[in-house]
Design a protein around this motif. Structure first.
Motif, PDB file in Angstrom:
ATOM      1  N   MET A  94       7.604  -1.190  -3.775  1.00  0.00           N
ATOM      2  CA  MET A  94       6.738  -0.610  -2.481  1.00  0.00           C
ATOM      3  C   MET A  94       5.409   0.324  -2.855  1.00  0.00           C
ATOM      4  N   VAL A  95       4.466  -0.534  -1.965  1.00  0.00           N
ATOM      5  CA  VAL A  95       2.950   0.709  -2.173  1.00  0.00           C
ATOM      6  C   VAL A  95       2.358   1.819  -1.126  1.00  0.00           C
ATOM      7  N   MET A  96       1.921   3.120  -1.567  1.00  0.00           N
ATOM      8  CA  MET A  96       2.005   4.348  -0.521  1.00  0.00           C
ATOM      9  C   MET A  96       0.088   4.534  -1.146  1.00  0.00           C
ATOM     10  N   VAL A  97      -0.721   4.606  -0.367  1.00  0.00           N
ATOM     11  CA  VAL A  97      -2.108   5.011  -1.012  1.00  0.00           C
ATOM     12  C   VAL A  97      -2.415   6.395  -0.155  1.00  0.00           C
ATOM     13  N   GLN A  98      -2.661   7.766  -1.062  1.00  0.00           N
ATOM     14  CA  GLN A  98      -3.367   8.813   0.119  1.00  0.00           C
ATOM     15  C   GLN A  98      -4.811   8.274   0.613  1.00  0.00           C
ATOM     16  N   SER A  99      -4.939   8.791   1.957  1.00  0.00           N
ATOM     17  CA  SER A  99      -6.334   8.290   2.800  1.00  0.00           C
ATOM     18  C   SER A  99      -7.633   8.745   2.061  1.00  0.00           C
ATOM     19  N   GLU A 100      -8.564   7.974   2.385  1.00  0.00           N
ATOM     20  CA  GLU A 100      -9.772   8.342   2.111  1.00  0.00           C
ATOM     21  C   GLU A 100     -10.192   9.958   2.462  1.00  0.00           C
ATOM     22  N   ASP A 101      -9.917  10.323   3.333  1.00  0.00           N
ATOM     23  CA  ASP A 101     -10.450  11.455   4.616  1.00  0.00           C
ATOM     24  C   ASP A 101      -9.650  12.423   4.250  1.00  0.00           C
ATOM     25  N   SER A 102      -8.739  12.423   3.312  1.00  0.00           N
ATOM     26  CA  SER A 102      -7.853  13.651   3.325  1.00  0.00           C
ATOM     27  C   SER A 102      -7.823  13.382   1.848  1.00  0.00           C
ATOM     28  N   ALA A 103      -8.066  12.703   0.923  1.00  0.00           N
ATOM     29  CA  ALA A 103      -8.944  12.947  -0.826  1.00  0.00           C
ATOM     30  C   ALA A 103      -9.416  13.607  -1.148  1.00  0.00           C
ATOM     31  N   GLN A 104      -9.195  14.648  -1.723  1.00  0.00           N
ATOM     32  CA  GLN A 104     -10.543  15.716  -2.468  1.00  0.00           C
ATOM     33  C   GLN A 104     -11.743  14.575  -3.490  1.00  0.00           C
ATOM     34  N   PHE A 105     -11.625  13.459  -4.104  1.00  0.00           N
ATOM     35  CA  PHE A 105     -11.671  12.605  -4.752  1.00  0.00           C
ATOM     36  C   PHE A 105     -11.140  11.719  -4.163  1.00  0.00           C
ATOM     37  N   ASP A 106     -11.723  10.787  -3.715  1.00  0.00           N
ATOM     38  CA  ASP A 106     -11.626   8.877  -3.319  1.00  0.00           C
ATOM     39  C   ASP A 106     -12.008   8.312  -4.005  1.00  0.00           C
ATOM     40  N   GLY A 107     -12.306   8.427  -5.231  1.00  0.00           N
ATOM     41  CA  GLY A 107     -12.651   6.852  -6.007  1.00  0.00           C
ATOM     42  C   GLY A 107     -11.406   6.335  -6.051  1.00  0.00           C
ATOM     43  N   MET A 108     -10.303   6.779  -6.730  1.00  0.00           N
ATOM     44  CA  MET A 108      -8.690   6.459  -6.951  1.00  0.00           C
ATOM     45  C   MET A 108      -7.854   5.406  -5.639  1.00  0.00           C
ATOM     46  N   PRO A 109      -8.200   6.379  -4.084  1.00  0.00           N
ATOM     47  CA  PRO A 109      -7.779   5.128  -2.949  1.00  0.00           C
ATOM     48  C   PRO A 109      -8.182   4.449  -2.300  1.00  0.00           C
ATOM     49  N   ARG A 110      -9.581   4.607  -2.858  1.00  0.00           N
ATOM     50  CA  ARG A 110     -10.272   3.684  -2.009  1.00  0.00           C
ATOM     51  C   ARG A 110     -10.208   2.046  -3.165  1.00  0.00           C
ATOM     52  N   SER A 111     -10.218   3.003  -4.266  1.00  0.00           N
ATOM     53  CA  SER A 111      -9.568   0.892  -4.990  1.00  0.00           C
ATOM     54  C   SER A 111      -8.439   0.257  -4.743  1.00  0.00           C
ATOM     55  N   ALA A 112      -7.412   1.294  -4.624  1.00  0.00           N
ATOM     56  CA  ALA A 112      -6.668   0.730  -4.062  1.00  0.00           C
ATOM     57  C   ALA A 112      -6.589  -0.163  -2.744  1.00  0.00           C
ATOM     58  N   ILE A 113      -6.462   1.005  -2.052  1.00  0.00           N
ATOM     59  CA  ILE A 113      -6.651   0.248  -0.454  1.00  0.00           C
ATOM     60  C   ILE A 113      -7.975  -1.240  -0.549  1.00  0.00           C
ATOM     61  N   ALA A 114      -8.512  -0.762  -1.147  1.00  0.00           N
ATOM     62  CA  ALA A 114      -9.434  -2.394  -1.488  1.00  0.00           C
ATOM     63  C   ALA A 114      -8.789  -3.378  -1.370  1.00  0.00           C
ATOM     64  N   THR A 115      -8.118  -3.235  -2.470  1.00  0.00           N
ATOM     65  CA  THR A 115      -7.260  -4.506  -2.746  1.00  0.00           C
ATOM     66  C   THR A 115      -6.222  -4.956  -1.911  1.00  0.00           C
TER      67      THR A 115
END
Length: 1001
Positions: free
Chosen positions: A167-188
Motif C-alpha cells: 500500500m502507498v500513502m503520499v502527503q498532500s501537496e498543499d500540506s508539504a513544506q516542499f512538494d517535489g517528492m509528493p508531487r512526483s509520487a502522486i503523478a504516477t
C-alpha cells in the motif's frame, strides 16, 4: 497488453510467511522524507492514538557532515520506541528505526542491513533503495509513505511496493513544506491515499485492521467457494469501461490484486466489492490500473541485457542488407524504459559496426496512460539512476528536474496501443522483447503468444523473455541461445499467423484450456504462394512501366519494364530521374512533372517521340501524385510510360509533346543558366555549412558548459536538501535549548541556594544570583578561579576538593561558618557531567544552614529546660513515642532513692512496652501495657493504676501510674509514676478493719 513486472521475482514466490500466515506477521512501514520532513514526521507520529502492530523505518536525506538529532526530536512526539537503525537488527512492531548518516539502508528477511554509501556512485537515492528491498522482502505486508521533500526520490520505489501488493500513502501537496517528492509520487497514479500527515495514522490503522490482512482471509477460493460468477461480473465491468479482458490472467494474480483493492476500500466481501464497482467508475479505473501495475527500469536485470548486447545484437544487425530497416518489437513496454534500453544498445552497436540502417522499434502496451508517459520520454533522476553516467550523458538531456530522451533515441521508437491477444502482430522482426508478461497468463495463452511471436519474427530472429519465463512446450519454434538470459532463436517453419482472440469473448471457464488447444490445432503450415509472390508476378506480366519518384525527383522504385527507358551515364551514380532519362525523355518528363505539380492532379503527354539509335519510339507519359492515406500530398509521384503506335497525321487526340531545334537550343541555354545558378547556390550552401559548423561547435561548448552547470546545480540542490534537514533539526534544538536556558536562568535567579558551575579549568563559568550575593561578587567576576572563592569562604582545600570530585565522580559535603560570622553554610561539591556522562568540572552548591543551626540551638535549650523541669518533679516521668520507645525520662536521680526495680533500668531509645512484657514484671505490668495502648489509640483519655512495690530491704511502697497522650506532630505518651505510700497509709488508718484490696484503679 501491459507488462506488470520486469525481472522481479515471480508473484507466486512467498516470503517469510505465506498469505494465510500473514495475519500474525507485523507490517513494515517505510517512511521517506527529505527537506521539510521533520515537521511532517512529528505530525505523523504524534497523531497515533494507539501503537499499531507495525514497525516503522524512517529514511531521510541526511548530511554526512553533521550529527543527526532525529532520535531526540522524534521521541517527544510518540509513545513508540525511537532508535537508530543498526545492522542486523530485526524489526519489531511498535518501534521506529531511523537511518543513520553515511549509509544505505535495506531490509532482508525482516532484518535491517546497513552499507556505507559510496560517494563515487553519484546520485544517491536512499528512499528508492529501501522501498525496493522492502517490496521484495515484505511483499503485501509492505507500506510506503512519501512525505515532504524535493526531487523524486521514492517515485520508483512505490512502483515496486505496488507490484508486490503493498500500500502507498503520499502527503498532500498543499500540506508539504516542499512538494517535489509528493508531487512526483502522486503523478504516477499509484498512491492509494493522498492525505496530510496528521490524517494518515487513522487511515493506516483502518487499513492494517482489515480482515483480509489481520485474519488471513482470502476471497474464498481456497475454501471451495464458487467465485466465477462474481469474478465474471467484475471482468465484464472492467472490459466494458476499459476495453480489456483479464479473465485469462492467472487466478493467484487476479485474487491478490482484487484483495488489495478491497483492503483499501475497506470491503470484506467480493460480492459487495462487485456492487461497489458497479456504482463507482473511478474504482473500476483504479482496479484496471492495479492489474496493469508493473515494475520496470532501464536495463533491469543487467546481466541479461549485457548478454543481448554482446552476443546477439551484433549478429542480428550485420545480417541485415544495407539500407534495410531494423525492425524490433517490445511487447508490454509500460512507461518505455525497456524500449529505450533496447534503442540505446542498438544505437551503440550500429555506431560500433558503422551501420546506417533505419531503425524502428515498436513499443506497445494496452495502457494509454503508460504509453503517453513513454512517448514524452521524460524521467526523474530516480528512474534513470540505474544508467551509467556515460549512457545518461549520450542519450538524455538534463532538464530542470529530470532527464529527457534525446531526439535520436526517440525517433527510433514507435509507441502504439496494442493488445497482444486481439490485435495483429508486427512482422519481419529481428527481435521480440516480451519480459515478465507471460508469467501472469494461463498456460494455453502463453503458448498462443509464443506461436504469435514466432510468426512475427524472421527466420533466425531472437525472442527475449524475462528471468521468470521460458518457452515451455514451444521447442519446435524456438531453440535456446542463452538459458540464463532467456534468449531464444526462432525456427521459422512457415506457419500462418495464429487466430487472434477477441478480448470480449474469453471468459474464465473450466474448458478454457481445451478450447485454446483446439484453436491452436487449427494453425498449420500452408504451401500456397504468399500474396507478395502473387503481386510480383502480376506486376511483371501486366503492369505498365512505372517509376516512383520522391519530392526531390529521385527514383525510389522501378516497376515493370521501366528500366528500358533509364540509362546510367559515366561518372558518379545518381538517382535523379532527369539524369537517368537525359538520352530520351528528360524534357518531356520535366514538363509533365511541372504541370502536374501546378495542377495538383494527374497530367498526361501523348505521342512523345525519342530516338533510340536508328529507331524512333512513340510513348505516352502519365504523371500521377501519390497522397498518403489521409489524402494529403507527400511529394511522391508515379510516372507511367506506355508504348504507342505512331499516330496518323490527322489525329489530334490528347496533348502532344513537340520540340524543334530552336526550342532545344533554348532549353540548353536554360539548363546552363540553371547549372551556373546551382553552382553558385552550392558555394553559398558550403559557406553556410562552414558557418553552421562554427556555430554548432560554439553551441556544443555552450551545451557542455550548461551540462556542467546543471550538474553543479544538482549537487547544490542535494546539498541544500541535506542542509535544510540539518537546519530544521538545529532549529528545533535551538528552540529546545532556548527553553532550557530560560528555565535555568529563572531557576538560578530565584533559587535561595547558591550554585557555582566550575569548568574543567577550575574557573567559575556560571553562578546563581544567591551565590553572587553570598560571595559578594558580580556578573563581571565570572571566570575567576576557584581559589578566589576559597579565599572568600576561608576554605583552604576547596580546589583540592573540586579536583577529587571531578576525578572520582563522588560527591563531597562540608559544613563551614561564613567568615562574616553568624552564618553557617553547607558546601556540596558534585561532578558536572556532559551528555555522554564524562566529567567536565564540578557544581558547587552553597546551602545556607544558619536557620537550621539556630533552630538546633533553640531545640537544645528547650530540651535542657524540659529535662530540668522533669528532673525537678517528685515523680518518675517517661515520654514515649507511639511505638513505646523512650524519648525523655527523669529517672536518673529519682530511681535509686525511690524504686530500684528492674523496670526503671531503661535508657533513651529503649522500648518500655518490651520491658513491661517481661515475665519478671508480673501480671500487673500487662495491664499497664493494655491501658497505655488504649490511650495511644484514642480509646481512653488517660489511664490510672495503683500498684504496690516491695523494696529490696523489705519495705512496701505504693505507686500510681498515670498515662496521658502527648499532643504533638508525632503522637506519643507521657507516663508518670507517683509515690502514693503516705496516701495509702492514711487510708489504711482511717478505714474500718476490713482487709483493703491490693490494687486500685
Amino acid at each position: 497488453m501491459a507488462k506488470r513486472s520486469s525481472s522481479s521475482p515471480a508473484p507466486q514466490k512467498k516470503s517469510r510467511a505465506d498469505h494465510n500466515g500473514s495475519a500474525r506477521e507485523p507490517f513494515v512501514v517505510g517512511v521517506g522524507a527529505s527537506a521539510g520532513g521533520l515537521q511532517a514526521l512529528q505530525e505523523f507520529f504524534s497523531s497515533f492514538k494507539e501503537v499499531p502492530h507495525a514497525a516503522f523505518v524512517v529514511v531521510q536525506h541526511l548530511s554526512p557532515d553533521f550529527k543527526s538529532f532525529m532520535v531526540e526530536l522524534l521521541t517527544k512526539h510518540t509513545r513508540m520506541h525511537v532508535q537508530r537503525a543498526e545492522h542486523g537488527a530485526a524489526v519489531q512492531p511498535g518501534n521506529i528505526y531511523l537511518i543513520p548518516p553515511k549509509v544505505t539502508l535495506t531490509i532482508a528477511r525482516g532484518n535491517l542491513q546497513l552499507r556505507k554509501t559510496d560517494p563515487r556512485r553519484g546520485l544517491h537515492l536512499p528512499i528508492d533503495q529501501f522501498f525496493f528491498s522492502l517490496a521484495e522482502d515484505q511483499q503485501h505486508r509492505a507500506v510506503a509513505i512519501v512525505l515532504s521533500g524535493t526531487g523524486s526520490d521514492g517515485t520508483a520505489g512505490i512502483r515496486a511496493i505496488k507490484n508486490a501488493g503493498g500500500m502507498v500513502m503520499v502527503q498532500s501537496e498543499d500540506s508539504a513544506q516542499f512538494d517535489g517528492m509528493p508531487r512526483s509520487a502522486i503523478a504516477t497514479g499509484l498512491a492509494d491515499y493522498v492525505l496530510p500527515p496528521d490524517k494518515m495514522p487513522a487511515q493506516l490503522a483502518t487499513y492494517l485492521n482489515h480482515p483480509l490482512l489481520t485474519k488471513g482471509r482470502t476471497l474464498g477460493r481456497r475454501r471451495g467457494e464458487d467465485l466465477n460468477g462474481t469474478l465474471a461480473e467484475i471482468f465484464s465491468l472492467v472490459r466494458t469501461q476499459c476495453g480489456v479482458d483479464f479473465s485469462h490472467y492467472k487466478s493467484a494474480t487476479i485474487d491478490r490484486r482484487i484483495e488489495r483493492r478491497m483492503s483499501v476500500c475497506q470491503i470484506d466481501n467480493l460480492a459487495d466489492y462487485a456492487r461497489h464497482l458497479l456504482q463507482s467508475s473511478r474504482e473500476v479505473s483504479l482496479l484496471f490500473n492495479e492489474l496493469l501495475i508493473g515494475v520496470t527500469s532501464f536495463l533491469r536485470d543487467r546481466a541479461a541485457w549485457d548478454t543481448l548486447d554482446k552476443d546477439v545484437l551484433p549478429g542480428l544487425l550485420k545480417a541485415l542488407p544495407a539500407n534495410e530497416t531494423v525492425r524490433m518489437w517490445v511487447a508490454g513496454c509500460s512507461t518505455g524504459e525497456e524500449a529505450y534500453s533496447l534503442a540505446m544498445l542498438v544505437a551503440e552497436q550500429m555506431d560500433r559496426l558503422k551501420l546506417r540502417n533505419p531503425v524502428k522499434i515498436f513499443a506497445t502496451d494496452i495502457s494509454k496512460e503508460s504509453l503517453a508517459s513513454a512517448a514524452r520520454g521524460y524521467y526523474s533522476p530516480s528512474e534513470v539512476a540505474s544508467l551509467p553516467a556515460g549512457r545518461l550523458e549520450q542519450f538524455f538531456l538534463k532538464e530542470s528536474s529530470g532527464f529527457r530522451v534525446k531526439s535520436r533515441l526517440r525517433e527510433m521508437v514507435v509507441f502504439a496501443n496494442h493488445n497482444l491477444l486481439s490485435d495483429p502482430p508486427f512482422t519481419k522482426l529481428s527481435l521480440v522483447c516480451c519480459r515478465n508478461l507471460l508469467i501472469y497468463l494461463q498456460a494455453p495463452l502463453q503458448q498462443r503468444l509464443l506461436t504469435l511471436f514466432s510468426f512475427a519474427l524472421r527466420d533466425e530472429g531472437v525472442l527475449f523473455l524475462g528471468s521468470s519465463e521460458s518457452i515451455g512446450d514451444a521447442t519446435e519454434r524456438f531453440r535456446p541461445l542463452s538459458t540464463r538470459a532467456n534468449l531464444y532463436r526462432n525456427r521459422r517453419i512457415g506457419q500462418a499467423p495464429p487466430m487472434l482472440v477477441s478480448p470480449t469473448r474469453i471468459v474464465r471457464t473450466p474448458d478454457n484450456a481445451a478450447a485454446l488447444q483446439r484453436a491452436n490445432a487449427r494453425v498449420t503450415a500452408s504451401d500456397v504462394p504468399t500474396i507478395e509472390e502473387i503481386n510480383r508476378q502480376i506486376v511483371t506480366e501486366f503492369a505498365p512501366a512505372c517509376i516512383v519518384i520522391d519530392n526531390r525527383d529521385e527514383v525510389l522504385h522501378i516497376l515493370g519494364s521501366a528500366a528500358d527507358y533509364l540509362k546510367l551515364s559515366a561518372g558518379g551514380f545518381s538517382r535523379n530521374i532527369f539524369k537517368l532519362t537525359a538520352h530520351n525523355l528528360a524534357n518531356a518528363l520535366r514538363s509533365a512533372l511541372i504541370r502536374a505539380q501546378k495542377k495538383g492532379d494527374k497530367f498526361t503527354y501523348d505521342n512523345v517521340r525519342f530516338r533510340d539509335g536508328r529507331k524512333t519510339h512513340v510513348v505516352r507519359v502519365h504523371v500521377r501524385p501519390l497522397p498518403d492515406k489521409h489524402g494529403k500530398a507527400t511529394g511522391t509521384r508515379l510516372v507511367f510510360i506506355e508504348q504507342q503506335p505512331p499516330p496518323p497525321r490527322s489525329a489530334a487526340r490528347g496533348r502532344t509533346f513537340r520540340h524543334d531545334r530552336q526550342e532545344r537550343q533554348r532549353i540548353g541555354d536554360l539548363e546552363r543558366d540553371l547549372s551556373l545558378t546551382r553552382d553558385t547556390l552550392q558555394a553559398t550552401v558550403q559557406d553556410l555549412e562552414t558557418s553552421n559548423e562554427e556555430i554548432q561547435a560554439a553551441n556544443e561548448e555552450l551545451l557542455a558548459a550548461n551540462e556542467e552547470l546543471q550538474s553543479t546545480n544538482e549537487e547544490l540542490q542535494s546539498v541544500n536538501e541535506e542542509l535544510h534537514t540539518v537546519n530544521t533539526e538545529n532549529q528545533n534544538r535551538i528552540e529546545e535549548l532556548t527553553r532550557l536556558t530560560n528555565d535555568i536562568n529563572n531557576l538560578l535567579a530565584t533559587a535561595a541556594v547558591g550554585v557555582l558551575i566550575i569548568d574543567d579549568q577550575l574557573r567559575v563559568r556560571r553562578a546563581s544570583r544567591s551565590a553572587l550575593l553570598l560571595l559578594e561578587l558580580t556578573d563581571a567576576d565570572l571566570g575567576v578561579p576557584i581559589e578566589t572563592v576559597s579565599r572568600i569562604l576561608h576554605v583552604n582545600d576547596l580546589a583540592g576538593m573540586a579536583e577529587r570530585v571531578s576525578r572520582s565522580g563522588q560527591l563531597e559535603e562540608r559544613e563551614i561558618e561564613h567568615p562574616n560570622g553568624g552564618r553557617w553554610l553547607l558546601l556540596r561539591c558534585a561532578p558536572f557531567r556532559n551528555e555522554i556522562g564524562r566529567s567536565q568540572g564540578v557544581v558547587l552548591v552553597m546551602v545556607d544552614l544558619t536557620d537550621r543551626h539556630l533552630s538546633e540551638q533553640r531545640l537544645l535549650t528547650q530540651s535542657a529546660v524540659t529535662q530540668s523541669m522533669l528532673d525537678a518533679l517528685q515523680a518518675q516521668v517517661l515520654i514515649l513515642d507511639r511505638e513505646g520507645r523512650v524519648v525523655h525520662k527523669n529517672w536518673g536521680e529519682f530511681t535509686p532513692t525511690h524504686d530500684e526495680s528492674m523496670l526503671w533500668n531503661i535508657g533513651i531509645g529503649g522500648s518500655y512496652f518490651d520491658l513491661c512484657a517481661r515475665p519478671e514484671a508480673g501480671p500487673t505490668a500487662a495491664r499497664w501495657i493494655e491501658g497505655m495502648r488504649r490511650v495511644l489509640r484514642g480509646e481512653l483519655t488517660h489511664f490510672l493504676h495503683d500498684y504496690p512495690a516491695l523494696l529490696p530491704h523489705g519495705e512496701e511502697r505504693w505507686f500510681r501510674l498515670h498515662a496521658v497522650p502527648v499532643r504533638a506532630p508525632e503522637p506519643g505518651l507521657a507516663v508518670a509514676h507517683f509515690n502514693i505510700t503516705p496516701v495509702k497509709n492514711a487510708e489504711v488508718l482511717a478505714a474500718p478493719r476490713i482487709a483493703p484490696p491490693r490494687f486500685a484503679t
